[in-house]
Design an enzyme around this catalytic site. Structure first.
Site, short mmCIF file in Angstrom:
data_model
loop_
_atom_site.label_atom_id
_atom_site.label_comp_id
_atom_site.label_asym_id
_atom_site.label_seq_id
_atom_site.Cartn_x
_atom_site.Cartn_y
_atom_site.Cartn_z
N GLN A 88 -11.92 20.05 -13.28
CA GLN A 88 -13.01 19.13 -13.61
C GLN A 88 -14.25 19.42 -12.78
OE1 GLN A 88 -12.21 14.79 -14.17
NE2 GLN A 88 -13.64 14.53 -12.47
N TYR B 186 -7.59 15.41 -5.98
CA TYR B 186 -6.92 14.83 -7.14
C TYR B 186 -6.30 15.92 -8.00
CZ TYR B 186 -6.34 11.78 -11.25
OH TYR B 186 -5.83 11.07 -12.30
N GLU C 192 -8.60 11.44 -21.40
CA GLU C 192 -9.69 10.46 -21.28
C GLU C 192 -9.18 9.10 -21.74
OE1 GLU C 192 -12.13 11.54 -19.74
OE2 GLU C 192 -12.15 13.70 -20.08
N GLU D 39 0.87 -1.18 0.00
CA GLU D 39 0.00 0.00 0.00
C GLU D 39 0.90 1.23 0.00
OE1 GLU D 39 -2.17 2.67 -0.42
OE2 GLU D 39 -3.41 0.86 -0.23
N LEU D 40 0.90 1.95 -1.10
CA LEU D 40 1.87 3.02 -1.30
C LEU D 40 1.59 4.28 -0.50
CD1 LEU D 40 2.32 2.61 -5.14
CD2 LEU D 40 4.11 2.30 -3.43
#
Length: 260
Positions: A149, A155, A187, A64-65
């Site tokens: 977005q 993000y 995309e 798990e990074l």
């Protein structure tokens, strides 16, 4: 074109699925040895099977990074197994929808941890070995950093950080002849993207609307197209390219919106 990647040890984070899997496969096709660092053993097994069927070699590290200590362990295991690191691809992450209105500071910081911290940690712990091999770093970014977005502050901030770190590391590592570049998709129809589409009342209608906004050929970018650019940036054929952001997106980011 000989990319001169034969037997190069390339760490690929998030290398078991989506874009990361395509990069691992492309590395194998070029004779490199991808070290797949991912949390999913089942997905990694499928990718490794494809690589091994072609007679290539790979290695999987399950971790798990989000925990920097696990990043160090992944680099340490790579060096114990192969003795060196010849390149690093920072790819793991996901658009987790932590927005300004539909979020809070705690979730925002968790998003930064999940999507950006491990880019730094993997590069930090790989650096002593990359200095020995003059191994390049390729970061996978996102068009969200340039376009926005909506409802994905964590993000967007993380991917903005990826672009900033790409330039910063390219500057800092010049004296070691280590190149650092960023591939920026827009995309791409990955499993995570398909899951996101399914959150809409009519996923097919949503997909058609997205495709209509992609200037070149009105289609999604293929993971293999992202991977092809990535392995080129890992190779000696891109030996004088550093600090660059390469958009592999059918013109999505830079062409006039009137075209769509």
């Amino acid at each position: 074109m000989d990319l001169q990647l034969k037997e190069k040890i390339i760490i690929v984070t998030g290398g078991a699925r989506g874009i990361g899997a395509a990069i691992a496969l492309a590395c194998g096709d070029e004779g490199a040895i991808p070290v797949i660092v991912d949390r999913s053993a089942d997905a990694a097994d499928q990718v490794q099977s494809q690589i091994h069927r072609k007679g290539a070699i790979s290695h999987f590290i399950q971790t798990e990074l989000a925990d920097p200590a696990n990043c160090k362990r992944a680099v340490d295991e790579t060096v114990r197994t192969f003795g060196r690191v010849d390149g690093l691809v920072n790819n793991a992450g996901r658009n987790d929808g932590v927005g300004l209105e539909r979020g809070d500071p705690g979730r925002f910081m968790d998003s930064i941890k999940d999507n950006l911290l491990h880019y730094y940690a993997m590069a930090h712990y790989s650096l002593p070995y990359l200095k020995r091999t003059r191994g390049p770093i390729v970061n996978i970014g996102s068009k969200v950093a340039a376009t926005g977005q909506g409802n994905t502050s964590g993000y967007a901030a993380s991917k903005g950080g990826v672009l900033g770190l790409t330039r910063e590391w390219a500057a800092e590592l010049l004296s070691y002849n280590i190149r650092v570049n960023c591939v920026v998709p827009a995309e791409v129809l990955t499993p995570l993207y398909e899951s996101w589409l399914k959150t809409f009342p009519d996923p097919e209608e949503k997909l058609r609307a997205i495709l209509a906004r992609i200037p070149l050929e009105k289609r999604m970018t293929k993971p293999a197209e992202i991977a092809a650019t990535t392995v080129f940036l890992l190779s000696a054929q891109s030996g004088h390219t550093t600090g660059q952001e390469l958009c592999v997106d059918g013109g999505y980011v830079h062409l006039d919106r009137a075209l769509t």
